[in-house]
Design a protein around this motif. Structure first.
Motif, PDB file in Angstrom:
ATOM      1  N   LEU A  23       0.816  -1.209   0.000  1.00  0.00           N
ATOM      2  CA  LEU A  23       0.000   0.000   0.000  1.00  0.00           C
ATOM      3  C   LEU A  23       0.853   1.263   0.000  1.00  0.00           C
ATOM      4  O   LEU A  23       1.741   1.426   0.827  1.00  0.00           O
ATOM      5  CB  LEU A  23      -0.916   0.016   1.230  1.00  0.00           C
ATOM      6  CG  LEU A  23      -1.872   1.195   1.342  1.00  0.00           C
ATOM      7  CD1 LEU A  23      -2.860   1.236   0.180  1.00  0.00           C
ATOM      8  CD2 LEU A  23      -2.618   1.144   2.668  1.00  0.00           C
ATOM      9  N   PHE A 106     -11.677   1.253   1.284  1.00  0.00           N
ATOM     10  CA  PHE A 106     -11.499   0.409   0.105  1.00  0.00           C
ATOM     11  C   PHE A 106     -11.452  -1.063   0.502  1.00  0.00           C
ATOM     12  O   PHE A 106     -11.105  -1.407   1.625  1.00  0.00           O
ATOM     13  CB  PHE A 106     -10.250   0.806  -0.688  1.00  0.00           C
ATOM     14  CG  PHE A 106      -8.957   0.669   0.080  1.00  0.00           C
ATOM     15  CD1 PHE A 106      -8.128  -0.422  -0.127  1.00  0.00           C
ATOM     16  CD2 PHE A 106      -8.569   1.638   0.996  1.00  0.00           C
ATOM     17  CE1 PHE A 106      -6.939  -0.561   0.569  1.00  0.00           C
ATOM     18  CE2 PHE A 106      -7.385   1.511   1.696  1.00  0.00           C
ATOM     19  CZ  PHE A 106      -6.569   0.412   1.487  1.00  0.00           C
ATOM     20  N   GLN A 107     -11.805  -1.901  -0.448  1.00  0.00           N
ATOM     21  CA  GLN A 107     -11.868  -3.354  -0.250  1.00  0.00           C
ATOM     22  C   GLN A 107     -10.668  -4.007  -0.915  1.00  0.00           C
ATOM     23  O   GLN A 107     -10.447  -3.823  -2.112  1.00  0.00           O
ATOM     24  CB  GLN A 107     -13.155  -3.901  -0.873  1.00  0.00           C
ATOM     25  CG  GLN A 107     -13.290  -5.405  -0.819  1.00  0.00           C
ATOM     26  CD  GLN A 107     -13.590  -5.923   0.574  1.00  0.00           C
ATOM     27  OE1 GLN A 107     -14.471  -5.401   1.237  1.00  0.00           O
ATOM     28  NE2 GLN A 107     -12.866  -6.921   1.005  1.00  0.00           N
ATOM     29  N   VAL A 108      -9.905  -4.753  -0.155  1.00  0.00           N
ATOM     30  CA  VAL A 108      -8.824  -5.559  -0.715  1.00  0.00           C
ATOM     31  C   VAL A 108      -9.403  -6.929  -1.015  1.00  0.00           C
ATOM     32  O   VAL A 108      -9.924  -7.597  -0.130  1.00  0.00           O
ATOM     33  CB  VAL A 108      -7.644  -5.657   0.274  1.00  0.00           C
ATOM     34  CG1 VAL A 108      -6.640  -6.706  -0.182  1.00  0.00           C
ATOM     35  CG2 VAL A 108      -6.979  -4.305   0.429  1.00  0.00           C
ATOM     36  N   TYR A 115      -1.700  -1.764  -3.895  1.00  0.00           N
ATOM     37  CA  TYR A 115      -2.744  -0.755  -4.048  1.00  0.00           C
ATOM     38  C   TYR A 115      -2.101   0.615  -3.836  1.00  0.00           C
ATOM     39  O   TYR A 115      -1.301   0.797  -2.916  1.00  0.00           O
ATOM     40  CB  TYR A 115      -3.854  -0.964  -3.008  1.00  0.00           C
ATOM     41  CG  TYR A 115      -4.660  -2.210  -3.253  1.00  0.00           C
ATOM     42  CD1 TYR A 115      -5.913  -2.144  -3.854  1.00  0.00           C
ATOM     43  CD2 TYR A 115      -4.171  -3.466  -2.894  1.00  0.00           C
ATOM     44  CE1 TYR A 115      -6.657  -3.294  -4.086  1.00  0.00           C
ATOM     45  CE2 TYR A 115      -4.902  -4.617  -3.122  1.00  0.00           C
ATOM     46  CZ  TYR A 115      -6.139  -4.527  -3.715  1.00  0.00           C
ATOM     47  OH  TYR A 115      -6.870  -5.659  -3.948  1.00  0.00           O
ATOM     48  N   HIS A 116      -2.466   1.559  -4.701  1.00  0.00           N
ATOM     49  CA  HIS A 116      -1.964   2.931  -4.601  1.00  0.00           C
ATOM     50  C   HIS A 116      -3.168   3.861  -4.561  1.00  0.00           C
ATOM     51  O   HIS A 116      -4.064   3.747  -5.401  1.00  0.00           O
ATOM     52  CB  HIS A 116      -1.066   3.258  -5.793  1.00  0.00           C
ATOM     53  CG  HIS A 116      -0.509   4.641  -5.749  1.00  0.00           C
ATOM     54  ND1 HIS A 116       0.425   5.022  -4.801  1.00  0.00           N
ATOM     55  CD2 HIS A 116      -0.762   5.730  -6.507  1.00  0.00           C
ATOM     56  CE1 HIS A 116       0.724   6.306  -5.003  1.00  0.00           C
ATOM     57  NE2 HIS A 116       0.019   6.749  -6.019  1.00  0.00           N
ATOM     58  N   ILE A 117      -3.206   4.743  -3.557  1.00  0.00           N
ATOM     59  CA  ILE A 117      -4.334   5.660  -3.404  1.00  0.00           C
ATOM     60  C   ILE A 117      -3.832   7.097  -3.513  1.00  0.00           C
ATOM     61  O   ILE A 117      -3.266   7.630  -2.566  1.00  0.00           O
ATOM     62  CB  ILE A 117      -5.054   5.424  -2.065  1.00  0.00           C
ATOM     63  CG1 ILE A 117      -5.544   3.982  -1.997  1.00  0.00           C
ATOM     64  CG2 ILE A 117      -6.194   6.420  -1.894  1.00  0.00           C
ATOM     65  CD1 ILE A 117      -6.125   3.578  -0.684  1.00  0.00           C
ATOM     66  N   THR A 128     -10.118  11.173  -5.582  1.00  0.00           N
ATOM     67  CA  THR A 128      -9.223  10.041  -5.368  1.00  0.00           C
ATOM     68  C   THR A 128      -9.629   8.913  -6.310  1.00  0.00           C
ATOM     69  O   THR A 128     -10.737   8.943  -6.870  1.00  0.00           O
ATOM     70  CB  THR A 128      -9.236   9.581  -3.893  1.00  0.00           C
ATOM     71  OG1 THR A 128      -8.234   8.583  -3.717  1.00  0.00           O
ATOM     72  CG2 THR A 128     -10.595   9.079  -3.464  1.00  0.00           C
ATOM     73  N   TYR A 129      -8.764   7.954  -6.477  1.00  0.00           N
ATOM     74  CA  TYR A 129      -9.027   6.832  -7.359  1.00  0.00           C
ATOM     75  C   TYR A 129      -8.062   5.717  -7.020  1.00  0.00           C
ATOM     76  O   TYR A 129      -7.104   5.922  -6.250  1.00  0.00           O
ATOM     77  CB  TYR A 129      -8.900   7.241  -8.830  1.00  0.00           C
ATOM     78  CG  TYR A 129      -7.571   7.865  -9.179  1.00  0.00           C
ATOM     79  CD1 TYR A 129      -6.532   7.102  -9.687  1.00  0.00           C
ATOM     80  CD2 TYR A 129      -7.344   9.235  -8.982  1.00  0.00           C
ATOM     81  CE1 TYR A 129      -5.313   7.665 -10.007  1.00  0.00           C
ATOM     82  CE2 TYR A 129      -6.126   9.810  -9.295  1.00  0.00           C
ATOM     83  CZ  TYR A 129      -5.116   9.031  -9.792  1.00  0.00           C
ATOM     84  OH  TYR A 129      -3.897   9.583 -10.097  1.00  0.00           O
ATOM     85  N   ARG A 130      -8.293   4.558  -7.569  1.00  0.00           N
ATOM     86  CA  ARG A 130      -7.347   3.459  -7.383  1.00  0.00           C
ATOM     87  C   ARG A 130      -6.241   3.607  -8.419  1.00  0.00           C
ATOM     88  O   ARG A 130      -6.459   3.458  -9.617  1.00  0.00           O
ATOM     89  CB  ARG A 130      -8.043   2.109  -7.556  1.00  0.00           C
ATOM     90  CG  ARG A 130      -7.087   0.949  -7.331  1.00  0.00           C
ATOM     91  CD  ARG A 130      -7.833  -0.363  -7.398  1.00  0.00           C
ATOM     92  NE  ARG A 130      -7.026  -1.294  -8.163  1.00  0.00           N
ATOM     93  CZ  ARG A 130      -7.402  -2.522  -8.444  1.00  0.00           C
ATOM     94  NH1 ARG A 130      -8.580  -2.954  -8.067  1.00  0.00           N
ATOM     95  NH2 ARG A 130      -6.621  -3.317  -9.139  1.00  0.00           N
ATOM     96  N   ASN A 132      -1.968   2.886  -9.546  1.00  0.00           N
ATOM     97  CA  ASN A 132      -1.147   1.687  -9.692  1.00  0.00           C
ATOM     98  C   ASN A 132       0.290   1.983  -9.340  1.00  0.00           C
ATOM     99  O   ASN A 132       0.682   3.065  -9.134  1.00  0.00           O
ATOM    100  CB  ASN A 132      -1.258   1.091 -11.092  1.00  0.00           C
ATOM    101  CG  ASN A 132      -0.828   2.052 -12.171  1.00  0.00           C
ATOM    102  OD1 ASN A 132      -0.144   3.039 -11.909  1.00  0.00           O
ATOM    103  ND2 ASN A 132      -1.226   1.777 -13.385  1.00  0.00           N
TER     104      ASN A 132
END
Length: 132
Positions: A23, A106-108, A115-117, A128-130, A132
Motif C-alpha cells: 500500500l 477500500f476493499q482488498v 494498491y496505490h491511493i 481520489t481513485y485506485r 497503480n
C-alpha cells in the motif's frame, strides 16, 4: 551527471519499496500542482465492525508514503480505511478548508499485490481513485 545518478538511484529504491509494500499513497495540491508534504495519514482495518488503526505516517517531500502497510503483517482480504488529515495540513499552510479529513474506504480482494491511493486536494474539494 552525479545528480542524475542519485535521482535515478532514488527512484529505483522508491520503486522497489513500493513493489515490496502492498500500500502506497500520494497527495497533490490541485491549487498549485505541487506535492503536499507532511500530510498525516492513518491506516485502519475493519475488524468485527470496528476500525482498528494499524499504521500512521506523514507524506515525504514528493507527497508520497511508499510503504503505509505495516511490515510483517499479512495483507488480508478485508475492508481498510486510509484517512488523510487534511485539516492539519491546511492549517500548517495558513489556509482554510472545508474538509478537515478525507477518509478513503477500500476493499482488498486479493486481485492485485499493490494498491496505490492518490489524493488530489484543494481547500473545497478532493478526488481520489485506485492508482497503480
Amino acid at each position: 551527471m552525479k545528480k542524475s545518478l542519485i535521482l535515478v538511484g532514488g527512484l529505483l529504491i522508491s520503486s522497489w519499496t513500493m513493489a515490496q509494500n502492498p500500500l502506497s499513497v500520494h497527495v497533490l495540491n490541485l491549487e498549485n500542482g505541487l506535492p503536499s508534504s507532511d500530510v498525516k495519514v492513518t491506516l485502519e482495518e475493519q475488524k468485527d465492525g470496528q476500525w482498528v488503526q494499524i499504521s500512521e505516517a506523514k507524506t515525504n517531500q514528493q507527497g508520497r508514503i511508499s510503504a503505509l502497510f505495516p511490515e510483517n503483517k499479512p495483507f488480508n482480504t478485508a475492508l481498510y480505511k486510509v484517512t488523510f488529515k487534511t485539516g492539519d495540513w491546511f492549517k500548517q499552510n495558513n489556509q482554510k478548508t472545508f474538509f478537515p479529513e478525507v477518509p478513503v474506504i477500500f476493499q482488498v480482494d486479493g486481485s492485485v499485490k499493490h494498491y496505490h491511493i492518490p489524493l488530489l486536494l484543494s481547500p473545497y474539494g478532493y478526488s481520489t481513485y485506485r492508482g497503480n
